[in-house]
Design a protein around this motif. Structure first.
Motif, PDB file in Angstrom:
ATOM      1  N   ALA A  84       0.828  -1.207   0.000  1.00  0.00           N
ATOM      2  CA  ALA A  84       0.000   0.000   0.000  1.00  0.00           C
ATOM      3  C   ALA A  84       0.862   1.257   0.000  1.00  0.00           C
ATOM      4  CB  ALA A  84      -0.912  -0.007   1.217  1.00  0.00           C
ATOM      5  N   ASN A  85       1.964   1.228   0.745  1.00  0.00           N
ATOM      6  CA  ASN A  85       2.867   2.377   0.790  1.00  0.00           C
ATOM      7  C   ASN A  85       3.383   2.717  -0.605  1.00  0.00           C
ATOM      8  OD1 ASN A  85       4.764   4.242   2.403  1.00  0.00           O
ATOM      9  ND2 ASN A  85       6.176   3.061   1.138  1.00  0.00           N
ATOM     10  N   GLN A  86       3.808   1.711  -1.342  1.00  0.00           N
ATOM     11  CA  GLN A  86       4.346   1.958  -2.680  1.00  0.00           C
ATOM     12  C   GLN A  86       3.257   2.438  -3.627  1.00  0.00           C
ATOM     13  OE1 GLN A  86       6.857  -1.216  -4.122  1.00  0.00           O
ATOM     14  NE2 GLN A  86       7.774  -1.528  -2.103  1.00  0.00           N
ATOM     15  N   ALA A  87       2.024   1.931  -3.445  1.00  0.00           N
ATOM     16  CA  ALA A  87       0.920   2.369  -4.304  1.00  0.00           C
ATOM     17  C   ALA A  87       0.592   3.844  -4.064  1.00  0.00           C
ATOM     18  CB  ALA A  87      -0.312   1.502  -4.052  1.00  0.00           C
ATOM     19  N   VAL A  88       0.564   4.264  -2.800  1.00  0.00           N
ATOM     20  CA  VAL A  88       0.291   5.667  -2.489  1.00  0.00           C
ATOM     21  C   VAL A  88       1.425   6.543  -2.991  1.00  0.00           C
ATOM     22  CG1 VAL A  88      -0.055   7.346  -0.628  1.00  0.00           C
ATOM     23  CG2 VAL A  88      -1.169   5.107  -0.506  1.00  0.00           C
ATOM     24  N   TYR A  89       2.652   6.090  -2.805  1.00  0.00           N
ATOM     25  CA  TYR A  89       3.815   6.862  -3.261  1.00  0.00           C
ATOM     26  C   TYR A  89       3.786   7.051  -4.779  1.00  0.00           C
ATOM     27  CZ  TYR A  89       8.675   8.265  -3.960  1.00  0.00           C
ATOM     28  OH  TYR A  89       9.810   8.946  -4.319  1.00  0.00           O
ATOM     29  N   ARG A  90       3.471   5.996  -5.508  1.00  0.00           N
ATOM     30  CA  ARG A  90       3.388   6.100  -6.973  1.00  0.00           C
ATOM     31  C   ARG A  90       2.278   7.046  -7.395  1.00  0.00           C
ATOM     32  NH1 ARG A  90       4.189   0.425  -6.668  1.00  0.00           N
ATOM     33  NH2 ARG A  90       1.943   0.113  -6.993  1.00  0.00           N
ATOM     34  N   ARG A  91       1.117   6.972  -6.730  1.00  0.00           N
ATOM     35  CA  ARG A  91       0.014   7.869  -7.066  1.00  0.00           C
ATOM     36  C   ARG A  91       0.410   9.323  -6.786  1.00  0.00           C
ATOM     37  NH1 ARG A  91      -5.765   7.683  -7.077  1.00  0.00           N
ATOM     38  NH2 ARG A  91      -5.566   5.457  -7.526  1.00  0.00           N
ATOM     39  N   ALA A  92       1.084   9.549  -5.658  1.00  0.00           N
ATOM     40  CA  ALA A  92       1.514  10.904  -5.311  1.00  0.00           C
ATOM     41  C   ALA A  92       2.515  11.449  -6.314  1.00  0.00           C
ATOM     42  CB  ALA A  92       2.123  10.918  -3.910  1.00  0.00           C
ATOM     43  N   SER A  93       3.355  10.567  -6.845  1.00  0.00           N
ATOM     44  CA  SER A  93       4.403  10.986  -7.775  1.00  0.00           C
ATOM     45  C   SER A  93       3.883  11.234  -9.180  1.00  0.00           C
ATOM     46  CB  SER A  93       5.506   9.923  -7.830  1.00  0.00           C
ATOM     47  OG  SER A  93       6.054   9.696  -6.549  1.00  0.00           O
ATOM     48  N   SER A  94       2.711  10.672  -9.499  1.00  0.00           N
ATOM     49  CA  SER A  94       2.230  10.715 -10.880  1.00  0.00           C
ATOM     50  C   SER A  94       0.955  11.524 -11.074  1.00  0.00           C
ATOM     51  CB  SER A  94       1.977   9.290 -11.378  1.00  0.00           C
ATOM     52  OG  SER A  94       0.961   8.652 -10.608  1.00  0.00           O
ATOM     53  N   THR A  95       0.337  11.971  -9.986  1.00  0.00           N
ATOM     54  CA  THR A  95      -0.961  12.639 -10.088  1.00  0.00           C
ATOM     55  C   THR A  95      -0.849  14.110  -9.700  1.00  0.00           C
ATOM     56  OG1 THR A  95      -2.059  10.561  -9.506  1.00  0.00           O
ATOM     57  CG2 THR A  95      -3.370  12.582  -9.364  1.00  0.00           C
ATOM     58  N   PRO A  96      -1.224  15.025 -10.590  1.00  0.00           N
ATOM     59  CA  PRO A  96      -1.201  16.455 -10.237  1.00  0.00           C
ATOM     60  C   PRO A  96      -2.037  16.731  -8.992  1.00  0.00           C
ATOM     61  CG  PRO A  96      -1.541  16.163 -12.591  1.00  0.00           C
ATOM     62  CD  PRO A  96      -1.643  14.794 -11.985  1.00  0.00           C
ATOM     63  N   GLY A  97      -1.502  17.533  -8.101  1.00  0.00           N
ATOM     64  CA  GLY A  97      -2.214  17.889  -6.883  1.00  0.00           C
ATOM     65  C   GLY A  97      -2.056  16.918  -5.742  1.00  0.00           C
ATOM     66  N   CYS A  98      -1.382  15.779  -6.001  1.00  0.00           N
ATOM     67  CA  CYS A  98      -1.233  14.768  -4.952  1.00  0.00           C
ATOM     68  C   CYS A  98       0.199  14.651  -4.436  1.00  0.00           C
ATOM     69  CB  CYS A  98      -1.680  13.388  -5.462  1.00  0.00           C
ATOM     70  SG  CYS A  98      -3.468  13.251  -5.693  1.00  0.00           S
ATOM     71  N   SER A  99       1.084  15.481  -4.927  1.00  0.00           N
ATOM     72  CA  SER A  99       2.479  15.406  -4.505  1.00  0.00           C
ATOM     73  C   SER A  99       2.610  15.570  -2.996  1.00  0.00           C
ATOM     74  CB  SER A  99       3.288  16.495  -5.208  1.00  0.00           C
ATOM     75  OG  SER A  99       4.629  16.491  -4.769  1.00  0.00           O
ATOM     76  N   GLY A 100       3.344  14.670  -2.375  1.00  0.00           N
ATOM     77  CA  GLY A 100       3.579  14.746  -0.944  1.00  0.00           C
ATOM     78  C   GLY A 100       2.471  14.210  -0.070  1.00  0.00           C
ATOM     79  N   MET A 101       1.400  13.694  -0.676  1.00  0.00           N
ATOM     80  CA  MET A 101       0.307  13.184   0.150  1.00  0.00           C
ATOM     81  C   MET A 101       0.753  11.924   0.889  1.00  0.00           C
ATOM     82  SD  MET A 101      -2.335  11.313  -2.489  1.00  0.00           S
ATOM     83  CE  MET A 101      -1.890   9.815  -3.389  1.00  0.00           C
ATOM     84  N   GLY A 102       0.072  11.642   1.974  1.00  0.00           N
ATOM     85  CA  GLY A 102       0.374  10.458   2.762  1.00  0.00           C
ATOM     86  C   GLY A 102      -0.799  10.128   3.663  1.00  0.00           C
ATOM     87  N   THR A 103      -0.617   9.114   4.496  1.00  0.00           N
ATOM     88  CA  THR A 103      -1.697   8.699   5.381  1.00  0.00           C
ATOM     89  C   THR A 103      -1.128   7.899   6.540  1.00  0.00           C
ATOM     90  OG1 THR A 103      -3.841   7.535   5.480  1.00  0.00           O
ATOM     91  CG2 THR A 103      -2.142   6.570   4.075  1.00  0.00           C
ATOM     92  N   THR A 104      -1.835   7.921   7.640  1.00  0.00           N
ATOM     93  CA  THR A 104      -1.582   6.958   8.698  1.00  0.00           C
ATOM     94  C   THR A 104      -2.289   5.662   8.321  1.00  0.00           C
ATOM     95  OG1 THR A 104      -3.585   7.351  10.006  1.00  0.00           O
ATOM     96  CG2 THR A 104      -1.724   8.858  10.349  1.00  0.00           C
ATOM     97  N   ILE A 105      -1.955   4.579   8.994  1.00  0.00           N
ATOM     98  CA  ILE A 105      -2.751   3.367   8.857  1.00  0.00           C
ATOM     99  C   ILE A 105      -2.515   2.478  10.067  1.00  0.00           C
ATOM    100  CG2 ILE A 105      -1.061   1.921   7.627  1.00  0.00           C
ATOM    101  CD1 ILE A 105      -3.595   1.090   5.819  1.00  0.00           C
ATOM    102  N   VAL A 106      -3.572   1.848  10.526  1.00  0.00           N
ATOM    103  CA  VAL A 106      -3.470   0.798  11.531  1.00  0.00           C
ATOM    104  C   VAL A 106      -4.359  -0.346  11.065  1.00  0.00           C
ATOM    105  CG1 VAL A 106      -5.223   1.962  12.974  1.00  0.00           C
ATOM    106  CG2 VAL A 106      -3.766   0.173  13.953  1.00  0.00           C
ATOM    107  N   VAL A 107      -3.758  -1.539  10.979  1.00  0.00           N
ATOM    108  CA  VAL A 107      -4.439  -2.726  10.459  1.00  0.00           C
ATOM    109  C   VAL A 107      -4.376  -3.815  11.519  1.00  0.00           C
ATOM    110  CG1 VAL A 107      -4.531  -4.440   8.620  1.00  0.00           C
ATOM    111  CG2 VAL A 107      -3.697  -2.129   8.124  1.00  0.00           C
ATOM    112  N   ALA A 108      -5.502  -4.438  11.808  1.00  0.00           N
ATOM    113  CA  ALA A 108      -5.553  -5.529  12.773  1.00  0.00           C
ATOM    114  C   ALA A 108      -6.096  -6.791  12.122  1.00  0.00           C
ATOM    115  CB  ALA A 108      -6.418  -5.144  13.965  1.00  0.00           C
ATOM    116  N   LEU A 109      -5.328  -7.867  12.205  1.00  0.00           N
ATOM    117  CA  LEU A 109      -5.805  -9.207  11.896  1.00  0.00           C
ATOM    118  C   LEU A 109      -6.168  -9.857  13.220  1.00  0.00           C
ATOM    119  CD1 LEU A 109      -4.143  -8.449   9.347  1.00  0.00           C
ATOM    120  CD2 LEU A 109      -3.449 -10.848   9.199  1.00  0.00           C
ATOM    121  N   TYR A 110      -7.247 -10.629  13.257  1.00  0.00           N
ATOM    122  CA  TYR A 110      -7.631 -11.230  14.534  1.00  0.00           C
ATOM    123  C   TYR A 110      -8.404 -12.523  14.323  1.00  0.00           C
ATOM    124  CZ  TYR A 110     -12.200  -9.034  13.623  1.00  0.00           C
ATOM    125  OH  TYR A 110     -13.392  -8.653  13.061  1.00  0.00           O
TER     126      TYR A 110
END
Length: 255
Positions: A84-110
């Motif tokens: 997911a990190n690489q997908a967001v990074y690629r989108r940020a690098s290739s999409t106008p207006g999205c440069s530098g975007m990011g997100t937190t994430i917490v994922v739980a398997l149970y």
């Protein structure tokens, strides 16, 4: 298991940059996750959405194919977050207006006996029982570093002007370190995932009291959201909770 989720734009923001998902039909683990995006011109909304979708897609595919015995749940969640990190990074690098975007994430398997977490940023996971509330995640934030180094107190951190500055986020670099945690849990324990729109306004003690109260999980999450709104609702608010019933019944929606 009893699951529920709720998100609210709050009273100040123009866009809800939070995202969440509940995967209740996956085996051998069910999955819940929360992401809190950042970036102007709706870029934060894009970042959190892409992250949630990528983690969901990867975990669904891996569990559908069958997880090899030598792959642990922590490795599984780490790999999904890295993808997911690489997908967001690629989108940020290739999409106008999205440069530098990011997100937190917490994922739980149970499953009935154990919880496995992967996380980046300052969205949190808590484990609540009759006696205590325990923060499972560690905030990747500037104020948390200041608290750990003894420069400010935990009370001062709650109102620090730089409390929203992250030291680590998903999507801002091609590679990111994912922190993980594994914990057992038992019947009637409650797992809570939430964005900082809740925890910046509502104390852990109040959160625990509400979740231990009477009513459905949906009604208790609505109460938490209402309390945050009464405190000013200055950010998006997202809460996802799972109560360990030690049974297989399903409650709650998917997203």
């Amino acid at each position: 298991m009893e699951q529920a989720a709720m998100t609210h734009i709050g009273l100040v923001r123009q866009v809800n940059e939070d995202g969440y998902a509940l995967l209740l039909d996956t085996h051998p683990y069910r999955v819940v996750m929360v992401a809190d995006g950042m970036g102007g011109h709706r870029a934060g909304e894009v970042a959190s959405s892409v992250a949630i979708e990528e983690v969901e897609s990867e975990l669904r595919q891996r569990m559908k194919e069958g997880i090899p015995e030598d792959v642990s749940p922590l490795e599984l969640v780490t790999e999904a977050i890295q993808i997911a990190n690489q997908a967001v990074y690629r989108r940020a690098s290739s999409t106008p207006g999205c440069s530098g975007m990011g997100t937190t994430i917490v994922v739980a398997l149970y499953d009935r006996k154990e919880v496995w977490l992967g996380f980046i940023g300052d969205s949190r996971a808590y484990l609540i029982n009759k006696e205590s509330i325990r923060q499972l995640t560690d905030d990747h934030s500037l104020v948390n570093e200041l608290v750990k180094s003894g420069q400010i107190t935990a009370e001062e951190a709650n109102n620090h002007p730089q409390r929203n500055i992250l030291t680590r986020s998903l999507g801002t670099d091609l590679y990111v370190q994912v922190d993980t945690l594994h914990t057992p849990w038992v019947k009637d324990d409650i797992l809570l995932l939430c964005s900082d729109g809740l925890t910046n306004l509502i104390s852990e003690e109040i959160i625990a009291d509400v979740l231990r109260g009477e009513g459905t999980m949906e009604s208790k999450l609505q109460q938490l959201v209402n309390l945050a709104l009464q405190k000013g609702g200055n950010d998006n608010i997202t809460v996802v909770a799972v109560r360990n019933t030690d049974e297989d019944e399903e409650r709650g929606d998917g997203r």
